[in-house]
Design a protein around this motif. Structure first.
Motif, PDB file in Angstrom:
ATOM      1  N   TYR A   1       0.833  -1.187   0.000  1.00  0.00           N
ATOM      2  CA  TYR A   1       0.000   0.000   0.000  1.00  0.00           C
ATOM      3  C   TYR A   1       0.876   1.248   0.000  1.00  0.00           C
ATOM      4  O   TYR A   1       2.009   1.230   0.485  1.00  0.00           O
ATOM      5  CB  TYR A   1      -0.892   0.054   1.248  1.00  0.00           C
TER       6      TYR A   1
ATOM      7  N   ASN B   1      -5.364   5.131   2.691  1.00  0.00           N
ATOM      8  CA  ASN B   1      -4.793   4.400   1.565  1.00  0.00           C
ATOM      9  C   ASN B   1      -4.912   5.237   0.299  1.00  0.00           C
ATOM     10  O   ASN B   1      -5.999   5.689  -0.060  1.00  0.00           O
ATOM     11  CB  ASN B   1      -5.527   3.076   1.353  1.00  0.00           C
TER      12      ASN B   1
ATOM     13  N   SER C   1      -2.845   0.651  -3.886  1.00  0.00           N
ATOM     14  CA  SER C   1      -2.484  -0.679  -3.403  1.00  0.00           C
ATOM     15  C   SER C   1      -2.203  -1.596  -4.587  1.00  0.00           C
ATOM     16  O   SER C   1      -2.640  -1.333  -5.713  1.00  0.00           O
ATOM     17  CB  SER C   1      -3.600  -1.274  -2.539  1.00  0.00           C
TER      18      SER C   1
END
Length: 259
Positions: free
Chosen positions: A38, A49, A52
Motif C-alpha cells: 500500500y 490508503n 495498493s
C-alpha cells in the motif's frame, strides 16, 4: 479569440488539477509474493490508503493521479517500509534486507540522497559501541578510549544536525522540508528548543503554514507557556503530533532488516 482563450484556460486548469505517477518496484525479500503493498498518506489527521497492489515474482507497481505533490509511506501489509514522494513522473523503488531506495523524480532523488547520508552517519554512531567493546577486550586505557569516542560522537552528532538543518532549509517551500521536520520532531510532548527557534527564524511563510509545522509550533509554544506559568494547561485541540499513526519510517527504521 474567446474560444481560444477558453480552451487555453481550460487546459491550464486541467493540467494544474492532476498529475500522474508511475511506480515500478522490485524486491528480493523472501516470502514477499502474495502480500499486499500500500501507499498511505495523511489526509487531514488520518492515514488513508492512496493506492495498493499485489507483489508477484518480487515485482509490484502503482499508477495513479494526484492533485498535489505529497509524501506517502510504502507499506507491506500494516508495516511501514519507506517514504515515497508522489509526484509527476516515473519512480523506481528497490528494497531488500539491507537497503531501500526510491528514485527517478526530482524530489524522490533529493530525499533518497538525504536518507543515504543520514544512514551513513547513524551507522558510524552505532559503531562507536563496537569500538568501545573492542577496546575493553584489547585491554586499552579506557580513559583515553572514552575521551576519543566522545570526540567522535560529538563530531558525528554535529554532522547529523548540520545535514538535517541544511536539508530542511533548502526544502522550506516543498513537501520535503516539513516531512523531515516531522520526522525529527514527532516527540511525545512537542517543545521548542534552540534548534527549532533558529530554524523558525529562517523559515518561509510556506513552511510555517504547513499543517504539521503550524500544529507542532502552536502546541510547543502552548506547552512552553504552561511551563512558565503564562498559560492554562488545557490541551490545544486538533493537533496532529502526539500518537500520530501516520508517522513515517525514519532513516533508522529503513536501515533495519525487513521481515
Amino acid at each position: 479569440m474567446k474560444k481560444i482563450l477558453y480552451f487555453l484556460c481550460t487546459a491550464a486548469a486541467l493540467a494544474s488539477c492532476s498529475s500522474s505517477y508511475n511506480i515500478q518496484g522490485t524486491s528480493d525479500v523472501q516470502n514477499l509474493d502474495g502480500h499486499m503493498m500500500y501507499i498511505k498518506a495523511l489526509q487531514g489527521n488520518e492515514l488513508k490508503n492512496i493506492d495498493s497492489c499485489d507483489v508477484l515474482h518480487g515485482k509490484f507497481a502503482f499508477r495513479g493521479n494526484i492533485d498535489t505533490v505529497k509524501v506517502g509511506t510504502l507499506f507491506i501489509n500494516n508495516e511501514g517500509v519507506m517514504p515515497v514522494v508522489l509526484e509527476e513522473g516515473d519512480i523506481t523503488i528497490k528494497f531488500n534486507t539491507a537497503k531501500q531506495t526510491c528514485t527517478g523524480t526530482f524530489l524522490n532523488d533529493k530525499l533518497n540522497d538525504f536518507i543515504e547520508q543520514y544512514n551513513q552517519i547513524t551507522s558510524q554512531i552505532a559503531d562507536l559501541s563496537h569500538q568501545e567493546a573492542q577496546a575493553m577486550m584489547d585491554g586499552k586505557d579506557m580513559t583515553v578510549v572514552y575521551r576519543d569516542l566522545q570526540k567522535k560522537s560529538d563530531s558525528l552528532t554535529g554532522e547529523s544536525d548540520s545535514l538535517i538543518t541544511t536539508f530542511i532549509e533548502q526544502n522550506f517551500d516543498n513537501v520535503l522540508g516539513p516531512f523531515v521536520f516531522r520526522m525529527v520532531t514527532n516527540t511525545e510532548i512537542p517543545m521548542t528548543n534552540a534548534w527549532i527557534d533558529a530554524l523558525m527564524l529562517k523559515a518561509t511563510e510556506s513552511f510555517k503554514n504547513d499543517r504539521y509545522v503550524k500544529a507542532f509550533m502552536d502546541e510547543a509554544n502552548h506547552n512552553q507557556a504552561v511551563m512558565t506559568g503564562m498559560d492554562d494547561p488545557t490541551p490545544i485541540p486538533d493537533v496532529q503530533t502526539n500518537g500520530n499513526t501516520a508517522t513515517p519510517p525514519t532513516p533508522n527504521d529503513m536501515a533495519k532488516p525487513q521481515k
